[in-house]
Design a protein around this motif. Structure first.
Motif, PDB file in Angstrom:
ATOM      1  N   LYS A 255       0.861  -1.179   0.000  1.00 54.49           N
ATOM      2  CA  LYS A 255       0.000   0.000   0.000  1.00 54.49           C
ATOM      3  C   LYS A 255       0.897   1.228   0.000  1.00 54.49           C
ATOM      4  N   ALA A 256       0.630   2.165  -0.927  1.00 50.77           N
ATOM      5  CA  ALA A 256       1.526   3.314  -1.079  1.00 50.77           C
ATOM      6  C   ALA A 256       1.181   4.458  -0.144  1.00 50.77           C
ATOM      7  N   CYS A 257      -0.076   4.662   0.119  1.00 50.67           N
ATOM      8  CA  CYS A 257      -0.511   5.865   0.843  1.00 50.67           C
ATOM      9  C   CYS A 257      -0.758   5.582   2.313  1.00 50.67           C
ATOM     10  N   ILE A 258       0.297   5.127   3.005  1.00 52.19           N
ATOM     11  CA  ILE A 258       0.233   4.896   4.446  1.00 52.19           C
ATOM     12  C   ILE A 258       0.912   6.074   5.126  1.00 52.19           C
ATOM     13  N   SER A 259       0.138   6.897   5.810  1.00 54.23           N
ATOM     14  CA  SER A 259       0.646   8.171   6.319  1.00 54.23           C
ATOM     15  C   SER A 259       1.531   8.034   7.553  1.00 54.23           C
ATOM     16  N   THR A 260       1.745   6.805   8.041  1.00 58.09           N
ATOM     17  CA  THR A 260       2.616   6.634   9.201  1.00 58.09           C
ATOM     18  C   THR A 260       4.093   6.801   8.825  1.00 58.09           C
ATOM     19  N   TYR A 261       4.383   6.779   7.520  1.00 60.53           N
ATOM     20  CA  TYR A 261       5.751   6.980   7.061  1.00 60.53           C
ATOM     21  C   TYR A 261       5.796   8.147   6.090  1.00 60.53           C
ATOM     22  N   LYS A 262       6.872   8.952   6.169  1.00 60.98           N
ATOM     23  CA  LYS A 262       6.985  10.133   5.315  1.00 60.98           C
ATOM     24  C   LYS A 262       8.267  10.065   4.485  1.00 60.98           C
ATOM     25  N   TYR A 263       8.221  10.727   3.322  1.00 61.91           N
ATOM     26  CA  TYR A 263       9.315  10.665   2.360  1.00 61.91           C
ATOM     27  C   TYR A 263       9.842  12.067   2.050  1.00 61.91           C
ATOM     28  N   ASP A 264      11.108  12.113   1.630  1.00 63.93           N
ATOM     29  CA  ASP A 264      11.675  13.373   1.155  1.00 63.93           C
ATOM     30  C   ASP A 264      11.139  13.713  -0.232  1.00 63.93           C
ATOM     31  N   VAL A 265      11.024  12.694  -1.070  1.00 63.40           N
ATOM     32  CA  VAL A 265      10.570  12.885  -2.448  1.00 63.40           C
ATOM     33  C   VAL A 265       9.640  11.742  -2.838  1.00 63.40           C
ATOM     34  N   ILE A 266       8.570  12.081  -3.549  1.00 65.58           N
ATOM     35  CA  ILE A 266       7.695  11.081  -4.169  1.00 65.58           C
ATOM     36  C   ILE A 266       7.662  11.382  -5.664  1.00 65.58           C
ATOM     37  N   THR A 267       7.923  10.382  -6.476  1.00 69.15           N
ATOM     38  CA  THR A 267       7.960  10.586  -7.929  1.00 69.15           C
ATOM     39  C   THR A 267       6.846   9.806  -8.624  1.00 69.15           C
ATOM     40  N   PHE A 268       6.344  10.422  -9.683  1.00 68.75           N
ATOM     41  CA  PHE A 268       5.389   9.775 -10.592  1.00 68.75           C
ATOM     42  C   PHE A 268       5.986   9.874 -11.992  1.00 68.75           C
ATOM     43  N   TRP A 269       6.742   8.841 -12.390  1.00 69.19           N
ATOM     44  CA  TRP A 269       7.353   8.847 -13.722  1.00 69.19           C
ATOM     45  C   TRP A 269       6.401   8.208 -14.715  1.00 69.19           C
TER      46      TRP A 269
ATOM     47  N   PRO B  34       0.278  15.082   0.251  1.00 67.33           N
ATOM     48  CA  PRO B  34       0.877  15.996   1.236  1.00 67.33           C
ATOM     49  C   PRO B  34       1.154  15.353   2.596  1.00 67.33           C
ATOM     50  N   LYS B  35       0.312  14.432   3.027  1.00 70.44           N
ATOM     51  CA  LYS B  35       0.506  13.781   4.327  1.00 70.44           C
ATOM     52  C   LYS B  35       1.666  12.790   4.312  1.00 70.44           C
ATOM     53  N   LEU B  36       2.142  12.446   3.124  1.00 72.83           N
ATOM     54  CA  LEU B  36       3.241  11.483   3.009  1.00 72.83           C
ATOM     55  C   LEU B  36       4.599  12.147   2.883  1.00 72.83           C
ATOM     56  N   LEU B  37       4.618  13.483   2.805  1.00 68.37           N
ATOM     57  CA  LEU B  37       5.867  14.212   2.604  1.00 68.37           C
ATOM     58  C   LEU B  37       6.382  14.814   3.905  1.00 68.37           C
ATOM     59  N   ARG B  38       7.702  14.813   4.046  1.00 66.40           N
ATOM     60  CA  ARG B  38       8.304  15.525   5.168  1.00 66.40           C
ATOM     61  C   ARG B  38       8.120  17.025   4.966  1.00 66.40           C
ATOM     62  N   ASP B  39       8.463  17.801   5.978  1.00 62.77           N
ATOM     63  CA  ASP B  39       8.218  19.255   5.926  1.00 62.77           C
ATOM     64  C   ASP B  39       8.857  19.914   4.717  1.00 62.77           C
ATOM     65  N   ASP B  40      10.036  19.461   4.322  1.00 64.57           N
ATOM     66  CA  ASP B  40      10.719  20.047   3.170  1.00 64.57           C
ATOM     67  C   ASP B  40      10.613  19.155   1.935  1.00 64.57           C
ATOM     68  N   GLY B  41       9.680  18.208   1.952  1.00 63.38           N
ATOM     69  CA  GLY B  41       9.553  17.268   0.855  1.00 63.38           C
ATOM     70  C   GLY B  41       8.751  17.812  -0.313  1.00 63.38           C
ATOM     71  N   TYR B  42       8.820  17.120  -1.432  1.00 62.11           N
ATOM     72  CA  TYR B  42       8.063  17.537  -2.611  1.00 62.11           C
ATOM     73  C   TYR B  42       7.710  16.317  -3.454  1.00 62.11           C
ATOM     74  N   VAL B  43       6.786  16.518  -4.364  1.00 55.29           N
ATOM     75  CA  VAL B  43       6.403  15.492  -5.324  1.00 55.29           C
ATOM     76  C   VAL B  43       6.871  15.925  -6.709  1.00 55.29           C
ATOM     77  N   PHE B  44       7.412  14.985  -7.474  1.00 56.37           N
ATOM     78  CA  PHE B  44       7.837  15.250  -8.845  1.00 56.37           C
ATOM     79  C   PHE B  44       6.977  14.411  -9.768  1.00 56.37           C
TER      80      PHE B  44
ATOM     81  N   LYS C  13       7.353  20.063 -10.267  1.00 57.64           N
ATOM     82  CA  LYS C  13       7.710  19.835  -8.874  1.00 57.64           C
ATOM     83  C   LYS C  13       6.704  20.627  -8.044  1.00 57.64           C
ATOM     84  N   ALA C  14       6.095  19.963  -7.067  1.00 59.74           N
ATOM     85  CA  ALA C  14       5.069  20.623  -6.249  1.00 59.74           C
ATOM     86  C   ALA C  14       5.260  20.253  -4.790  1.00 59.74           C
ATOM     87  N   ARG C  15       4.874  21.183  -3.927  1.00 57.27           N
ATOM     88  CA  ARG C  15       4.983  20.992  -2.492  1.00 57.27           C
ATOM     89  C   ARG C  15       3.618  21.210  -1.842  1.00 57.27           C
ATOM     90  N   PRO C  16       3.437  20.710  -0.636  1.00 56.90           N
ATOM     91  CA  PRO C  16       2.186  21.014   0.084  1.00 56.90           C
ATOM     92  C   PRO C  16       1.972  22.525   0.118  1.00 56.90           C
TER      93      PRO C  16
END
Length: 324
Positions: free
Chosen positions: A146-160, A177-187, A316-319
């Motif tokens: 399962k990808a969207c488990i909010s108990t763990y956070k990532y620096d970067v999430i990519t959708f290639w 947004p709930k899966l990203l660390r404070d300075d994280g982003y999605v690409f 590149k997008a951030r919360p």
């Protein structure tokens, strides 16, 4: 189909009137009935209008779809190394990354190219692709059920090149947004339906794939999708050596009436063609014209990228709260 139909739009969150955009070839069966692309008249989002006969299913993502990576040709392996280098430059350049999640990781080629100090997570729905990853002894990729488990956070999430395969991208991205660390982003990287090559080649455009690409983004509809999911645009570009050059190259050959996506299928070893006269003639055309067409393709990819009309949309997008 009729010129207008009432259909649910996941961006508008209601049934809206859709108009016909154009009919696109089914890449698996290009001589069969074409697949209509329809556009919401309210938000302008374009989707594939699939009926039951061409509806998406797991068999369309078997190992053949990924091109048997362990049997890839020498040329294909070289290109893959170049493309993965480009992907790393675009997605993580200049950032200290501890862990990264690649959503729709396929056979994990991108993840395996990352530095070993990065903890690499992948999410993939294709059982065949997951089995291919497990067969690779060099893989240190952690495959998530399962990808969207909010108990763990990532620096970067990519959708290639995976978001366009999702039935409802808004619903999925709303959980990011709930899966990203404070300075994280999605690409995110998706095909650009308003690119110069898409406008010229239309149904012969290599990156169209209306059977698997359920949504066909343009810059505005992708930005609108981000806004609805509490993600704010940080940067956007449309140039990609990987997708731009090859998009032109294969689309040019497609427009000549040759076997659809033949060059791509041969390079990826997706199909082994029988040696009849028709195929031999087409292979000869590829051999003689391949390099000149490649030169033209590089020039056109640079041109469309300069015009902001490249083959892909790479954002590149951030919360939203982080960059307000």
């Amino acid at each position: 189909m009729t010129k207008h139909k009432l259909k649910y739009c996941y961006q508008c969150k209601k049934k809206t009137t859709h108009k016909l955009y154009f009919f696109a070839k089914n890449p698996d069966f290009p001589s069969r009935k074409k697949i209509p692309l329809i556009q919401c008249k309210q938000c302008k989002l374009i989707i594939s209008d699939l009926n039951k006969s061409v509806a998406i299913n797991s068999k369309q993502y078997d190992v053949q779809y990924y091109g048997y990576p362990r049997q890839a040709s020498f040329i294909n392996k070289i290109f893959q190394e170049i493309f993965n280098f480009e992907r790393k430059q675009q997605a993580i350049f200049g950032k200290k990354v501890r862990d990264l999640l690649d959503y729709g990781c396929g056979t994990a080629s991108f993840l395996m190219s990352l530095p070993s100090q990065i903890t690499r997570y992948g999410f993939e729905t294709s059982k065949e692709a997951i089995q291919e990853i497990k067969r690779n002894r060099e893989s240190n990729v952690k495959i998530l059920k399962k990808a969207c488990i909010s108990t763990y956070k990532y620096d970067v999430i990519t959708f290639w090149q995976s978001l366009e395969h999702i039935k409802n991208p808004v619903s999925l991205l709303a959980r990011i947004p709930k899966l990203l660390r404070d300075d994280g982003y999605v690409f995110i990287s998706v095909p650009n339906i308003h690119s110069l090559q898409a406008r010229i080649f239309r149904s012969n455009w290599f990156h169209l794939d209306p059977k698997r690409h359920l949504t066909h983004f343009c810059p505005q509809t992708l930005i609108n999708t981000l806004k609805k999911t509490h993600l704010k645009l940080d940067s956007i570009n449309t140039f990609s050596f990987e997708y731009g050059v090859f998009g032109w190259w294969q689309s040019i050959f497609n427009s000549l009436g040759l076997e659809f996506n033949m060059g791509y299928k041969v390079l990826k070893r997706k199909v082994r063609y029988s040696k009849n006269i028709k195929i031999l003639v087409q292979e000869t055309i590829y051999i003689l014209a391949g390099f000149p067409v490649a030169v033209v393709s590089v020039f056109m990819a640079l041109l469309e990228g300069t015009l902001g009309m490249g083959a892909v949309l790479q954002v590149k997008a951030r919360p939203a709260k982080e960059i307000d």
